[in-house]
Design a protein around this motif. Structure first.
Motif, short mmCIF file in Angstrom:
data_model
loop_
_atom_site.label_atom_id
_atom_site.label_comp_id
_atom_site.label_asym_id
_atom_site.label_seq_id
_atom_site.Cartn_x
_atom_site.Cartn_y
_atom_site.Cartn_z
N HIS A 1 27.24 40.44 95.23
CA HIS A 1 26.93 39.11 94.72
C HIS A 1 25.44 38.81 94.72
N THR A 2 24.77 39.12 95.81
CA THR A 2 23.39 38.65 95.97
C THR A 2 22.38 39.74 96.29
N ASP B 1 29.28 40.60 99.51
CA ASP B 1 28.03 39.84 99.60
C ASP B 1 26.88 40.62 98.97
N GLN C 1 22.24 32.94 91.95
CA GLN C 1 21.29 33.60 92.85
C GLN C 1 20.76 34.91 92.24
N TRP C 2 20.66 34.93 90.94
CA TRP C 2 20.30 36.16 90.23
C TRP C 2 18.95 36.70 90.67
N LYS C 3 18.93 37.98 90.94
CA LYS C 3 17.69 38.67 91.27
C LYS C 3 17.30 39.52 90.06
#
Length: 382
Positions: free
Chosen positions: A59-60, A56, A261-263
């Motif tokens: 991923h995010t 997780d 959900q790219w930061k």
């Protein structure tokens, strides 16, 4: 039991403000960046709970700023299924079957992600989902369902290797280009190496080919000579072998979650239109529109979400970014002033019109005179 709030001593003229000692719900949702990913987390996770938490985060979770990124991108190895664990660690030591595939090779935006899945050869057939297939042919809902099963079934281990756009760009644009095929091969090797180093015996490894299948297979066999691994490298291996299909699901879902959900690592940056860039392929109208709207800096062009080594990006940068000249370019052009060629040590036999040898282009170094060294007039090959 401690109170959840504490009074912070006020500054001069300020009012008392209760401050929670527990992180707020918003803070809890913001996952801290795990810096160990930068140096390749090749050690297996302790259990499935830790595996899912690390996944997780990968991923995010937030990422470091572009200037802090170097070397290979993150590699995450799950916990090892108990049947496949070495006997010395309380496992069964059973040999496994493994499959490897990638997602996101062609897009101009976002990472390329490699995924692998493995399980003991003697695992009960009813434990492994029967509807694995090439992830690109499955609906997004079906892929998500299968990936959840992979995470929920402790008998299935997996590996994720992320090649961020920044890693791809700097590798392909360096003076001695490191092409995408070589990166792909090396990523697969890193994943296999991580599993082998964890003490797992791989019986057969199925790989969806990149480039010529026979050459790729020979390369893997040389790399892991002595480990007793049988390699099967084929086109569409992800549609023919369950472990490879599972690896394909791991790769595709991981990339989809990361891009959606790219930061952005650039401080304060928010793209025009958010993450509505479609598939990320240069031919996608949504991607084209996103690229047009988000050329935001005349020097750096785009955020590090973009692959600057792709032809459309190169053209955009050439056409619209400011022109720059590096000191190294000037040095290269003035080669005579910075490099001595072999023939620079040889005295030319040609003479000027007055019969005297031509003058040197550069003064003779005092070092040679001090040692009494004379110039070579002729090179003789024995």
């Amino acid at each position: 039991m401690t109170d959840a709030t504490a009074m912070v001593p006020p500054a001069d003229g300020a009012q008392d403000v209760p401050t929670s000692t527990n992180p707020s719900e918003e803070q809890q949702q913001e996952k801290p960046y795990d810096s160990s990913f930068l140096i390749k987390t090749t050690e297996p996770r302790r259990d499935r709970e830790e595996t899912v938490a690390a996944l997780d985060n990968l991923h995010t979770g937030s990422r470091p700023s572009p200037c802090d990124v170097h070397g290979s991108g993150p590699l995450l190895l799950s916990d090892i299924p108990i049947k496949a664990k070495p006997v010395t660690e309380g496992g069964g030591g059973a040999p496994v079957v493994m499959g490897i595939d990638e997602a996101g090779r062609g897009p101009v935006l976002g990472p390329m992600v490699y995924g692998a899945a493995f399980w003991a050869k003697d695992t009960d057939a009813n434990v492994i989902p029967k509807d694995f297939n090439d992830s690109k042919q499955l609906s997004a809902e079906k892929r998500d369902e299968l990936f959840q099963k992979i995470k929920d079934i402790p008998d299935i281990g997996f590996v994720v290797r992320v090649l961020h756009a920044s890693e791809i760009s700097r590798s392909m644009l360096r003076k001695d280009p490191y092409n995408l095929n070589a990166m792909s091969h090396d990523s697969a090797i890193q994943m296999i190496r991580a599993v082998v180093d964890a003490g797992v015996k791989i019986d057969t490894c199925y790989v969806d080919t990149v480039g010529i299948a026979g050459s790729y297979q020979n390369k893997l066999e040389r790399e892991f000579d002595g480990h007793g691994i049988r390699f099967v490298v084929e086109k569409k291996a992800d549609a023919n072998y369950a472990p490879c299909s599972a690896g394909s699901v791991v790769a595709k879902v991981s990339r989809d979650v990361m891009t959606s959900q790219w930061k952005y690592s650039e401080p304060g940056y928010e793209p025009v239109g958010g993450n509505d860039f479609g598939s990320g392929y240069p031919s996608d109208p949504k991607c084209k529109e996103w690229l047009e709207k988000n050329f935001v800096d005349s020097v750096f062009g785009y955020p590090d979400f973009a692959r600057f080594s792709w032809a459309p990006m190169k053209k955009k940068m050439e056409d619209e970014s400011v022109s720059m000249r590096w000191e190294a370019d000037d040095d290269d052009e003035d080669e005579d002033a910075t490099q001595m060629k072999l023939n620079g040590f040889v005295v030319s036999k040609k003479s000027t019109t007055d019969g005297k040898p031509p003058k040197r282009k550069r003064p003779r170094l005092a070092y040679f005179d001090k040692l009494g060294m004379t110039a070579v007039t002729e090179l003789v090959v024995a």
